[in-house]
Scaffold this motif. Structure first.
Motif: not given
Ligand code: SF4
Length: 63
Positions: A8-14, A31, A53-55, A57-58
């Motif tokens: 997770c890179q903290g993009h907050q798309m989720c 996240v 999620c760009p990373a 991570a989900l």
């Molecule tokens: S979209 Fe992906 S990278 Fe961004 S906060 Fe959510 S889990 Fe992390």
């Protein structure tokens, strides 16, 4: 529903897709999964979050 906090890179798309399922920890910039077993009715948004999620991570376990 699981999140790899190492990715997770903290993009907050989720959070944008499903704010009731994904939260965010400002301190760690990662996240927070609020609901590990989202209701069937939320599946579409949760799937979108996983997909966008760009990373990547989900992950959503299929039941
Ligand atoms: S979209 Fe992906 S990278 Fe961004 S906060 Fe959510 S889990 Fe992390």
């Amino acid at each position: 529903m699981s999140a790899d906090l190492g990715l997770c890179q903290g993009h907050q798309m989720c959070q944008g897709e499903a704010p009731d399922v994904f939260g965010f920890d400002d301190a760690t910039d990662r996240v927070v999964v609020l609901d590990e077993h989202p209701d069937e009715s939320r599946r579409r948004d949760v799937k979108a979050a996983v997909q966008y999620c760009p990373a990547m991570a989900l992950a959503l376990e299929e039941e």
